[in-house]
Scaffold this motif. Structure first.
Motif, PDB file in Angstrom:
ATOM      1  N   TYR A 199     -12.406   3.294  -2.801  1.00 25.39           N
ATOM      2  CA  TYR A 199     -11.509   2.236  -3.271  1.00 25.39           C
ATOM      3  C   TYR A 199     -12.059   0.891  -2.843  1.00 25.39           C
ATOM      4  O   TYR A 199     -12.864   0.783  -1.913  1.00 25.39           O
ATOM      5  N   SER A 200     -11.624  -0.142  -3.556  1.00 29.31           N
ATOM      6  CA  SER A 200     -12.044  -1.499  -3.218  1.00 29.31           C
ATOM      7  C   SER A 200     -11.393  -1.917  -1.911  1.00 29.31           C
ATOM      8  O   SER A 200     -10.373  -1.362  -1.491  1.00 29.31           O
ATOM      9  N   GLY A 201     -11.954  -2.907  -1.283  1.00 22.67           N
ATOM     10  CA  GLY A 201     -11.536  -3.246   0.066  1.00 22.67           C
ATOM     11  C   GLY A 201     -10.398  -4.216   0.202  1.00 22.67           C
ATOM     12  O   GLY A 201     -10.075  -4.617   1.315  1.00 22.67           O
ATOM     13  N   ALA A 202      -9.787  -4.667  -0.882  1.00 24.55           N
ATOM     14  CA  ALA A 202      -8.722  -5.653  -0.762  1.00 24.55           C
ATOM     15  C   ALA A 202      -7.723  -5.488  -1.899  1.00 24.55           C
ATOM     16  O   ALA A 202      -8.028  -4.953  -2.954  1.00 24.55           O
ATOM     17  N   ARG A 233     -12.604  10.891 -12.776  1.00 20.13           N
ATOM     18  CA  ARG A 233     -12.287  10.710 -14.195  1.00 20.13           C
ATOM     19  C   ARG A 233     -11.288   9.589 -14.461  1.00 20.13           C
ATOM     20  O   ARG A 233     -10.787   9.470 -15.589  1.00 20.13           O
ATOM     21  N   GLY A 234     -10.990   8.792 -13.437  1.00 22.50           N
ATOM     22  CA  GLY A 234     -10.020   7.734 -13.667  1.00 22.50           C
ATOM     23  C   GLY A 234      -9.974   6.738 -12.530  1.00 22.50           C
ATOM     24  O   GLY A 234     -10.736   6.819 -11.549  1.00 22.50           O
ATOM     25  N   GLN A 235      -9.067   5.789 -12.658  1.00 24.67           N
ATOM     26  CA  GLN A 235      -8.936   4.722 -11.679  1.00 24.67           C
ATOM     27  C   GLN A 235      -7.490   4.234 -11.661  1.00 24.67           C
ATOM     28  O   GLN A 235      -6.827   4.150 -12.688  1.00 24.67           O
ATOM     29  N   VAL A 236      -7.011   3.922 -10.455  1.00 25.24           N
ATOM     30  CA  VAL A 236      -5.683   3.344 -10.286  1.00 25.24           C
ATOM     31  C   VAL A 236      -5.842   1.943  -9.718  1.00 25.24           C
ATOM     32  O   VAL A 236      -6.607   1.728  -8.774  1.00 25.24           O
ATOM     33  N   ARG A 237      -5.128   0.992 -10.290  1.00 25.97           N
ATOM     34  CA  ARG A 237      -5.067  -0.358  -9.728  1.00 25.97           C
ATOM     35  C   ARG A 237      -3.668  -0.553  -9.170  1.00 25.97           C
ATOM     36  O   ARG A 237      -2.678  -0.326  -9.861  1.00 25.97           O
ATOM     37  N   ALA A 238      -3.600  -0.946  -7.881  1.00 21.33           N
ATOM     38  CA  ALA A 238      -2.305  -1.056  -7.212  1.00 21.33           C
ATOM     39  C   ALA A 238      -2.334  -2.158  -6.163  1.00 21.33           C
ATOM     40  O   ALA A 238      -3.370  -2.410  -5.539  1.00 21.33           O
TER      41      ALA A 238
END
Length: 429
Positions: A214-217, A226-231
């Motif tokens: 996951y991204s750090g911020a 197979r996918g991605q969640v933005r939260a």
């Protein structure tokens, strides 16, 4: 009995009462909060957040309840993993009393969730703590009096050796504490019931969706194959299965393995002989034995652990040795299931909870006291995200120590320590 697909072979999987499957994450989705881990912490956090109106996505690498939440001994005890005397010495009486009160709230939360969501999980009342040595017996008597006088807890009483042996059907133990305020249950069915309640509240569950990074911020981008969640918010609820997902947390916990068996159903008379009051039982050894009767009168017995990445080849035989030390009269009773699971311990055996950075929450390291503590931890994380952080602040302010040597060298030290305490189990008074 038909095993629940995707779970380890166990009595719990064979008697699961909810076969609901959730999809694998495909493509991109948006959420207010993304939770990683489908055990009690993640399930409880998801449910409580969804009930407050948050859009919640929960990602589970295997199946809901696949890890320790679906494999444990089923005991839901008051108190923390450390005794109140230890907690007073570690943190002072004020914090120790707060932790005691929160532990009672944790057990009450489990029961209230079961009642409110009508979760069928063989809920029963009562746990007995059995003294394996004379020094342990003295301590259990003293602790019962301490809890009554200093903490006002009147649901626990001490019983002498004669009565204890009648209740437990074993000559191995001395006196005991009988705790009417604790519970025991079918752990996998409890987890599956929490998931069904969460889904009804609007949680989006994805199984077979292992998080790769996951991204750090904030806002976080959480990636699977197979996918991605933005939260905006991220909750790490992986416990013993965290592995290398978050190096900043990995060194604060130590994964260890524990093992359980389930016998064939016992005749009514024999079931009453081994546990006269249908309480769950656990002894006072460092590597504890713990057991209870299932809803269909099988003996669910946990004994033995190891500290490698491999389970014993024959788990049923491995655990049966411990069972027969307690109940030699069960020599001719068949063992139908044997399974293991991975839990996480901390240096001080207290939960490890907090925020790594703004918006990134975590809770882990329940040290074998997970059903009530993890379920409550999930609620506390939801409270903190919502802005109500009183209970969360108590736990998040506790010291969090990295194991000496971090993830690389923690194993040798742990093994030496555990071998030392295992030796103490075998000798002395």
């Amino acid at each position: 009995m038909k095993e629940l697909d995707g779970h380890v072979k166990s009595y719990y999987a064979a008697t699961a009462n909810d076969s609901c499957e959730y999809p694998c994450l495909e493509g991109d989705v948006q959420a207010d909060v993304c939770i990683v881990g489908g055990g009690y912490t993640g399930l409880s956090s998801a449910l409580h957040l969804a009930e407050r109106g948050y859009r919640v996505v929960l990602l589970e690498a295997e199946r809901i309840g696949w890890g320790a939440s679906g494999r444990n001994g089923g005991q839901v005890g008051v108190g923390q993993r450390r005794s109140q005397a230890d907690l007073e010495a570690m943190f002072g009486f004020g914090v120790a009393k707060q932790l005691w009160s929160l532990s009672i709230s944790a057990v009450q939360l489990v029961e209230s969730l079961i009642v409110r969501h009508q979760i069928q999980c063989d809920l029963k009342r009562g746990i007995m703590h059995l003294a394996a040595k004379a020094s342990h017996d003295k301590y259990l008597r003293y602790e019962a009096e301490r809890l009554r006088k200093k903490y006002g807890y009147r649901q626990l009483e001490y019983v002498e050796k004669g009565e204890a042996r009648q209740l437990v059907g074993s000559k191995r133990y001395l006196g005991a504490q009988v705790d009417f305020g604790s519970l025991h249950l079918h752990p996998l069915n409890f987890a599956l019931g929490l998931a069904r309640a969460g889904a009804s509240a609007g949680v989006s569950f994805f199984e077979g969706s292992r998080v790769l990074g996951y991204s750090g911020a904030s806002p976080f981008s959480i990636s699977t194959a197979r996918g991605q969640v933005r939260a905006e918010k991220l909750v790490l609820a992986c416990n013993g299965y965290l592995k290398n997902l978050e190096p900043r947390l990995a060194g604060r916990i130590m994964p260890i393995n524990n093992f359980v068996l389930a016998t064939e159903p016992l005749p009514i008379g024999l079931a009453k002989e081994v546990i006269a009051n249908d309480f769950a039982l656990q002894d006072s050894l460092f590597v504890i034995n713990y057991w209870r009767l299932s809803g269909d009168n099988r003996l669910i017995f946990g004994g033995g652990e190891n500290y490698t990445k491999r389970f014993p080849k024959d788990i049923r035989s491995f655990v049966r040795r411990y069972l027969l030390r307690v109940y030699p009269q069960l020599e001719n009773i068949g063992v139908e299931f044997g399974w293991g699971g991975t839990l996480a311990i901390t240096v001080n055996r207290m939960p490890c909870m907090g925020q790594l950075q703004p918006g990134l929450y975590y809770s882990q390291g329940y040290s074998g006291h997970g059903i009530s503590t993890a379920t409550f931890a999930g609620k506390l994380l939801a409270d903190a995200i919502y802005g109500e952080s009183e209970g969360y602040q108590v736990f998040s302010s506790l010291p969090q120590t990295t194991f000496p040597g971090g993830t690389l060298l923690r194993w040798p030290g742990l093994v030496l320590g555990m071998l030392y305490h295992s030796l103490l189990d075998k000798i002395g008074n």
